[in-house]
Design an enzyme around this catalytic site. Structure first.
Site, PDB file in Angstrom:
ATOM      1  N   ARG A   1     -10.869 -16.692   3.786  1.00  0.00           N
ATOM      2  CA  ARG A   1     -10.336 -17.113   4.835  1.00  0.00           C
ATOM      3  C   ARG A   1      -9.958 -18.353   5.130  1.00  0.00           C
ATOM      4  O   ARG A   1      -9.423 -18.816   6.138  1.00  0.00           O
ATOM      5  CB  ARG A   1     -11.731 -16.915   6.138  1.00  0.00           C
TER       6      ARG A   1
ATOM      7  N   GLY B   1     -12.073 -10.055  -0.843  1.00  0.00           N
ATOM      8  CA  GLY B   1     -13.080  -9.906   0.141  1.00  0.00           C
ATOM      9  C   GLY B   1     -13.526 -11.215   0.692  1.00  0.00           C
ATOM     10  O   GLY B   1     -14.167 -12.050  -0.298  1.00  0.00           O
TER      11      GLY B   1
ATOM     12  N   ARG C   1     -18.499   4.292  12.001  1.00  0.00           N
ATOM     13  CA  ARG C   1     -18.782   2.675  12.208  1.00  0.00           C
ATOM     14  C   ARG C   1     -19.841   2.437  13.175  1.00  0.00           C
ATOM     15  O   ARG C   1     -19.520   3.130  14.509  1.00  0.00           O
ATOM     16  CB  ARG C   1     -17.731   1.932  12.478  1.00  0.00           C
TER      17      ARG C   1
ATOM     18  N   THR D   1      -6.019   1.613  -6.708  1.00  0.00           N
ATOM     19  CA  THR D   1      -6.986   1.477  -5.648  1.00  0.00           C
ATOM     20  C   THR D   1      -8.070   2.717  -5.932  1.00  0.00           C
ATOM     21  O   THR D   1      -7.625   3.799  -5.300  1.00  0.00           O
ATOM     22  CB  THR D   1      -6.757   1.196  -4.485  1.00  0.00           C
TER      23      THR D   1
ATOM     24  N   SER E   1       0.745  -1.251  -0.219  1.00  0.00           N
ATOM     25  CA  SER E   1      -0.037  -0.044  -0.011  1.00  0.00           C
ATOM     26  C   SER E   1       0.861   1.209  -0.153  1.00  0.00           C
ATOM     27  O   SER E   1       1.790   1.399   0.612  1.00  0.00           O
ATOM     28  CB  SER E   1      -0.916   0.003   1.264  1.00  0.00           C
TER      29      SER E   1
ATOM     30  N   ARG F   1      -7.472  -9.328   5.668  1.00  0.00           N
ATOM     31  CA  ARG F   1      -7.415  -9.628   6.929  1.00  0.00           C
ATOM     32  C   ARG F   1      -6.608 -10.891   7.338  1.00  0.00           C
ATOM     33  O   ARG F   1      -6.029 -10.977   8.352  1.00  0.00           O
ATOM     34  CB  ARG F   1      -8.817  -9.702   7.457  1.00  0.00           C
TER      35      ARG F   1
ATOM     36  N   SER G   1     -13.825  -6.211  -5.920  1.00  0.00           N
ATOM     37  CA  SER G   1     -13.572  -6.082  -4.612  1.00  0.00           C
ATOM     38  C   SER G   1     -14.507  -4.823  -4.460  1.00  0.00           C
ATOM     39  O   SER G   1     -14.693  -4.088  -5.198  1.00  0.00           O
ATOM     40  CB  SER G   1     -11.965  -5.868  -4.631  1.00  0.00           C
TER      41      SER G   1
ATOM     42  N   GLN H   1       0.735  -0.172  -4.744  1.00  0.00           N
ATOM     43  CA  GLN H   1      -0.661   0.270  -4.876  1.00  0.00           C
ATOM     44  C   GLN H   1      -0.445   1.688  -4.624  1.00  0.00           C
ATOM     45  O   GLN H   1       0.079   2.274  -3.875  1.00  0.00           O
ATOM     46  CB  GLN H   1      -1.503  -0.588  -3.842  1.00  0.00           C
TER      47      GLN H   1
HETATM   48  C1  LIG Z   1      -6.899  -2.760   7.669  1.00  0.00           C
HETATM   49  C2  LIG Z   1      -7.030  -2.599   6.253  1.00  0.00           C
HETATM   50  C3  LIG Z   1      -6.393  -1.670   5.573  1.00  0.00           C
HETATM   51  C4  LIG Z   1      -6.518  -1.773   4.291  1.00  0.00           C
HETATM   52  N1  LIG Z   1      -6.000  -0.755   3.548  1.00  0.00           N
HETATM   53  C5  LIG Z   1      -5.750  -0.675   2.121  1.00  0.00           C
HETATM   54  C6  LIG Z   1      -5.047   0.231   1.389  1.00  0.00           C
HETATM   55  O1  LIG Z   1      -4.138   0.755   1.872  1.00  0.00           O
HETATM   56  N2  LIG Z   1      -5.008  -0.167  -0.026  1.00  0.00           N
HETATM   57  C7  LIG Z   1      -5.946  -0.825  -0.632  1.00  0.00           C
HETATM   58  O2  LIG Z   1      -6.001  -0.966  -1.960  1.00  0.00           O
HETATM   59  N3  LIG Z   1      -6.629  -1.523   0.127  1.00  0.00           N
HETATM   60  C8  LIG Z   1      -6.727  -1.639   1.455  1.00  0.00           C
HETATM   61  N4  LIG Z   1      -7.636  -2.389   2.224  1.00  0.00           N
HETATM   62  C9  LIG Z   1      -8.262  -3.527   1.297  1.00  0.00           C
HETATM   63  C10 LIG Z   1      -7.667  -5.024   1.137  1.00  0.00           C
HETATM   64  O3  LIG Z   1      -6.516  -4.580   0.208  1.00  0.00           O
HETATM   65  C11 LIG Z   1      -8.506  -5.960   0.694  1.00  0.00           C
HETATM   66  O4  LIG Z   1      -9.177  -5.415  -0.362  1.00  0.00           O
HETATM   67  C12 LIG Z   1      -9.427  -6.437   1.608  1.00  0.00           C
HETATM   68  O5  LIG Z   1      -8.847  -6.313   2.756  1.00  0.00           O
HETATM   69  C13 LIG Z   1      -9.934  -7.603   1.375  1.00  0.00           C
HETATM   70  O6  LIG Z   1     -10.872  -8.325   2.281  1.00  0.00           O
HETATM   71  P1  LIG Z   1     -10.479  -9.515   3.120  1.00  0.00           P
HETATM   72  O7  LIG Z   1      -9.880  -8.285   4.264  1.00  0.00           O
HETATM   73  O8  LIG Z   1     -11.969  -9.697   3.707  1.00  0.00           O
HETATM   74  O9  LIG Z   1      -9.532 -10.392   2.651  1.00  0.00           O
HETATM   75  C14 LIG Z   1      -7.221  -2.297   3.500  1.00  0.00           C
HETATM   76  C15 LIG Z   1      -8.174  -3.468   4.426  1.00  0.00           C
HETATM   77  C16 LIG Z   1      -8.004  -3.688   5.519  1.00  0.00           C
HETATM   78  C17 LIG Z   1      -8.679  -4.568   6.490  1.00  0.00           C
END
Ligand SMILES: Cc1cc2nc3c(=O)[nH]c(=O)nc-3n(C[C@H](O)[C@H](O)[C@H](O)COP(=O)(O)O)c2cc1C
Length: 411
Positions: A314, A311, A165, A156, A108, A334, A277, A128
């Site tokens: 798990r 997304g 939230r 992104t 990121s 996550r 996503s 990214q």
């Molecule tokens: C804590 C956190 C920070 C994130 N930061 C970014 C980011 O900086 N850039 C980005 O493209 N996506 C970011 N995302 C999205 C993730 O790249 C990804 O799309 C998402 O976590 C996928 O879902 P999952 O957590 O269920 O696997 C973030 C997600 C989380 C949970």
């Protein structure tokens, strides 16, 4: 002494929760607003069943794939996530774990480690970017990523600054000063191991974002400073997407595509990959699970670009389901953050091993020796599971209706 190995991502999550201060852990689980999307990302995978064979099961488990020009040991990539103070080695530990398992790293631009260190830990690193600042500033960041050796770019753009939230703000202090110490001491002091990890390295959790500047070592903004710049940047148009893509000579992904019409526009803009996503449920709450949107997007553009999904992944079986519905690979968020929180680099390796083993089991049971052979025939898909977003005229035509006909029926 208890084993550090965990047998499921759910266990990694429990351990991360135990180990991390409440605010840090909260940032890893949070979804926006009511959490509808973050919940649906998981619920949708649970709705999909497998249709296993009884005999003639596969003896081989070939999980290797080529995605965005990179040969990977399995169809899993590290999705970029912003600075989270989960572990002092942060993205470098994640990149090392990914390299050890033959998996590509997504870094990121809001990460806590400089891209040069991350590429040194994993040469298969994608950088990214968000649409932040002026074109000159974006070019400078891309140029730095190129010089550092990034093998591709991920743009992104699915971010609408959703705010609030229902379960409270997962706030992390920007710097450890007296006020932060006073406010967060009750959370932090009860997590001595997390504090000890940082104390050992002599580093304090620090939320600067070093990849937002043109050169390594230039004074970098804090996460919140960069977020402010982002909020002031005009939202990008499709012409901007095409411009950004032109500036990068190599694989280029647009992350966060949910609609069929957007997927087609992304192809027109010249991207080489998309990720279906919804930002892990952190963006516009009420967006359906990405896996529900995947089949129609893959059908529309899967023969032109690499279609990935992120997304809700798990377990390895989830990877198999996404591939069966048309993804070439998945990205995880996550799952690896919890692994990192639970046990540093080894915890991320542990998560990747679980995904590989779970994917292998699914392949064996489904009689598929190669991941590329997974198909819809391997799944039990409940009626009404899929969501086709955008391209309403096409959707209506498929359903045997058109807006004009529907209107005339209503009249
Ligand atoms: C804590 C956190 C920070 C994130 N930061 C970014 C980011 O900086 N850039 C980005 O493209 N996506 C970011 N995302 C999205 C993730 O790249 C990804 O799309 C998402 O976590 C996928 O879902 P999952 O957590 O269920 O696997 C973030 C997600 C989380 C949970």
């Amino acid at each position: 002494m208890a084993s550090t190995w965990f047998e499921s991502v759910a266990e990694a999550q429990r351990r991360a929760r135990k180990r991390l201060p409440k605010g840090v852990y909260g940032a890893l689980v949070a979804g926006s607003e009511r959490g509808l999307t973050v919940e649906d990302n998981l619920a949708a995978f649970a709705e999909l069943g497998f249709a296993p064979h009884t005999a003639g099961l596969a003896n081989e488990r070939n999980t290797a794939v080529t995605v965005m020009g990179q040969s990977l040991s399995m169809p899993v990539l590290i999705s970029p996530t912003g600075v989270q103070a989960v572990h002092p080695d942060g993205e470098v530990a994640v990149a090392r774990a990914a390299a050890a398992r033959g998996v590509a790293m997504g870094l990121s631009s809001f990460a806590s480690k400089p891209i040069e260190e991350v590429v040194a830990a994993n040469p298969q690193t994608f950088f990214q970017m968000y649409w932040v600042g002026t074109r000159e500033e974006m070019l400078a960041r891309m140029d730095r990523a190129r010089r550092a050796g990034a093998v591709g770019m991920i743009a992104t753009l699915d971010w609408s600054f959703a705010y609030g939230r229902d379960w409270g703000s997962p706030f992390i202090p920007e710097k450890i000063d007296f006020e932060a110490a006073r406010r967060y001491a009750p959370q932090v002091l009860v997590k001595p191991r997390w504090l000890l990890d940082f104390a050992r390295t002599g580093k304090i959790p620090d939320l600067t974002v070093p990849n937002m500047v043109a050169n390594p070592g230039d004074p970098a903004p804090t996460f919140f400073g960069a977020y402010g710049m982002w909020m002031q940047s005009p939202m990008p148009t499709w012409e901007d997407v095409a411009w950004l893509r032109e500036q990068w000579d190599g694989p280029f992904m647009l992350k966060g595509v949910m609609r069929v019409d957007d997927a087609k526009r992304a192809v027109d803009a010249g991207v080489t990959a998309i990720s279906v996503s919804n930002h892990g449920g952190n963006n516009l709450d009420g967006t359906p699970a990405s896996i529900r949107a995947l089949p129609s997007v893959a059908a529309a553009v899967g023969d032109q670009v690499d279609v990935l999904l992120d997304g809700g992944i798990r377990r390895g079986g989830d990877v198999a389901k996404a591939l069966a519905l048309g993804a070439k690979a998945v990205m995880i968020g996550r799952a690896y953050l919890w692994g990192l929180g639970a046990n540093g680099q080894a915890g991320v390796e542990n998560v990747l091993d679980l995904l590989r083993d779970g994917l292998g089991s699914a392949m064996t049971g489904l009689g598929r020796a190669d991941v590329s052979a997974l198909s819809r025939d391997d799944l039990v898909i409940p009626e009404g599971f899929e969501r086709r977003l955008g391209d309403v005229a096409v959707a209506n035509a498929l359903l045997g209706t058109s807006p004009a006909r529907a209107r005339s029926r209503e009249a």
